[in-house]
Each structure stands twice: as C-alpha cells, then as structure tokens.
Design a protein around this motif. Structure first.
Motif, PDB file in Angstrom:
ATOM      1  N   GLY A  85       0.818  -1.201   0.000  1.00 21.93           N
ATOM      2  CA  GLY A  85       0.000   0.000   0.000  1.00 21.93           C
ATOM      3  C   GLY A  85       0.854   1.254   0.000  1.00 21.93           C
ATOM      4  O   GLY A  85       0.510   2.244  -0.644  1.00 21.93           O
ATOM      5  N   ALA A  86       1.982   1.225   0.711  1.00 13.65           N
ATOM      6  CA  ALA A  86       2.870   2.393   0.756  1.00 13.65           C
ATOM      7  C   ALA A  86       3.435   2.701  -0.629  1.00 13.65           C
ATOM      8  O   ALA A  86       3.517   3.871  -1.029  1.00 13.65           O
ATOM      9  CB  ALA A  86       4.005   2.157   1.750  1.00 13.65           C
ATOM     10  N   CYS A  87       3.801   1.679  -1.365  1.00  9.65           N
ATOM     11  CA  CYS A  87       4.334   1.875  -2.717  1.00  9.65           C
ATOM     12  C   CYS A  87       3.255   2.423  -3.641  1.00  9.65           C
ATOM     13  O   CYS A  87       3.487   3.370  -4.388  1.00  9.65           O
ATOM     14  CB  CYS A  87       4.887   0.550  -3.247  1.00  9.65           C
ATOM     15  SG  CYS A  87       5.555   0.666  -4.917  1.00  9.65           S
ATOM     16  N   ARG A  88       2.088   1.838  -3.572  1.00  7.97           N
ATOM     17  CA  ARG A  88       0.990   2.299  -4.429  1.00  7.97           C
ATOM     18  C   ARG A  88       0.563   3.716  -4.064  1.00  7.97           C
ATOM     19  O   ARG A  88       0.264   4.529  -4.936  1.00  7.97           O
ATOM     20  CB  ARG A  88      -0.193   1.330  -4.341  1.00  7.97           C
ATOM     21  CG  ARG A  88       0.160  -0.054  -4.876  1.00  7.97           C
ATOM     22  CD  ARG A  88      -1.035  -0.968  -5.030  1.00  7.97           C
ATOM     23  NE  ARG A  88      -2.063  -0.873  -4.023  1.00  7.97           N
ATOM     24  CZ  ARG A  88      -2.130  -1.629  -2.925  1.00  7.97           C
ATOM     25  NH1 ARG A  88      -1.185  -2.529  -2.663  1.00  7.97           N
ATOM     26  NH2 ARG A  88      -3.131  -1.488  -2.068  1.00  7.97           N
ATOM     27  N   ARG A  89       0.568   4.037  -2.769  1.00  8.47           N
ATOM     28  CA  ARG A  89       0.234   5.389  -2.314  1.00  8.47           C
ATOM     29  C   ARG A  89       1.243   6.395  -2.866  1.00  8.47           C
ATOM     30  O   ARG A  89       0.869   7.488  -3.304  1.00  8.47           O
ATOM     31  CB  ARG A  89       0.220   5.427  -0.778  1.00  8.47           C
ATOM     32  CG  ARG A  89      -0.507   6.573  -0.177  1.00  8.47           C
ATOM     33  CD  ARG A  89      -0.805   6.438   1.332  1.00  8.47           C
ATOM     34  NE  ARG A  89      -0.171   5.373   2.101  1.00  8.47           N
ATOM     35  CZ  ARG A  89      -0.665   4.129   2.269  1.00  8.47           C
ATOM     36  NH1 ARG A  89      -1.783   3.774   1.717  1.00  8.47           N
ATOM     37  NH2 ARG A  89      -0.046   3.233   3.003  1.00  8.47           N
ATOM     38  N   LEU A  90       2.520   6.029  -2.865  1.00 11.54           N
ATOM     39  CA  LEU A  90       3.568   6.884  -3.445  1.00 11.54           C
ATOM     40  C   LEU A  90       3.261   7.164  -4.913  1.00 11.54           C
ATOM     41  O   LEU A  90       3.251   8.318  -5.350  1.00 11.54           O
ATOM     42  CB  LEU A  90       4.936   6.202  -3.302  1.00 11.54           C
ATOM     43  CG  LEU A  90       6.109   6.877  -4.013  1.00 11.54           C
ATOM     44  CD1 LEU A  90       6.513   8.151  -3.290  1.00 11.54           C
ATOM     45  CD2 LEU A  90       7.291   5.919  -4.103  1.00 11.54           C
TER      46      LEU A  90
END
Length: 120
Positions: A85-90
């Motif tokens: 989720g952190a990567c996609r949020r970035l």
C-alpha cells in the motif's frame, strides 16, 4: 602546427515541444518501497516471466523505472503484482500531485517528504 577544433553548439529552440514527447517524471529513493516491493518489481521487470510487465517496469540495476503512462490505472496493476500500500500510495500521490508519467526509484535517489520509508 597548432590544430584547433571548432564545436558547433546549436541554439536552443524557442519552439515548444508537443506534450506527447515530454514525459514528466520524478526520481526518488528506493527507501520509499519495501524489500518485498523490490523483489516483486524485479520479478515483474524480467522478460523471462510471463506476467507481461517488462514493457513498463524496468530494472535499472540500482532501482526501477516505471512507465506509468504505459498502462491505464497503473496502481491497480501494481496491486495485482502484490506491491505494498505504501508503494501504491507513493505512485498515486505523485501522479495526482505532479502529473508524472515516469517514476524512477533509485538507490541514490532523494527521500521525499511526507512518504513512508523502509530500511532494507
């Protein structure tokens, strides 16, 4: 005898480039993705796999180059690959804020404020 070399430097054109040839992008640190994200991107970028992502996810040797404009809804494709989720949020945040088409995740890239980082 003295030889001299003349180098012709073309003048910078004032003609604007078409939007279709300009690709806005951001380079940032791979610390913004998890180790598992890196493993999944490495696998997705390999032409040996049959997942069909090596045309828009490229392993640079020190990170990854994501051609986000090569897919409709790239965040959904990244979710299907299993990225965090952190990567996609970035990715989504940078696309929305800055209209990027290319994201270069580089081991020597800068840390961006207000995004999660991971020590791996």
């Amino acid at each position: 005898m003295i030889l001299t070399t003349t180098i012709h430097v073309p003048a910078i054109s004032s003609v604007p480039l078409a939007p279709s040839v300009c690709l806005p992008g951001i380079c940032c640190s791979t610390a913004h993705i998890t180790l598992e994200d890196s493993r999944r991107l490495e696998q997705a970028s390999s032409p040996a796999t049959e997942c069909g992502h090596c045309d828009w996810i490229h392993d640079t040797g020190y990170g990854y180059l994501l051609r986000l404009n090569a897919r409709y809804h790239p965040a959904l494709h990244l979710k299907a690959i299993g990225l965090s989720g952190a990567c996609r949020r970035l990715v989504v945040t940078l696309m929305q804020r800055y209209g990027i088409h290319i994201l270069h995740l580089d081991a020597d890239g800068d840390l961006l404020p207000d995004f999660a980082t991971f020590d791996w």
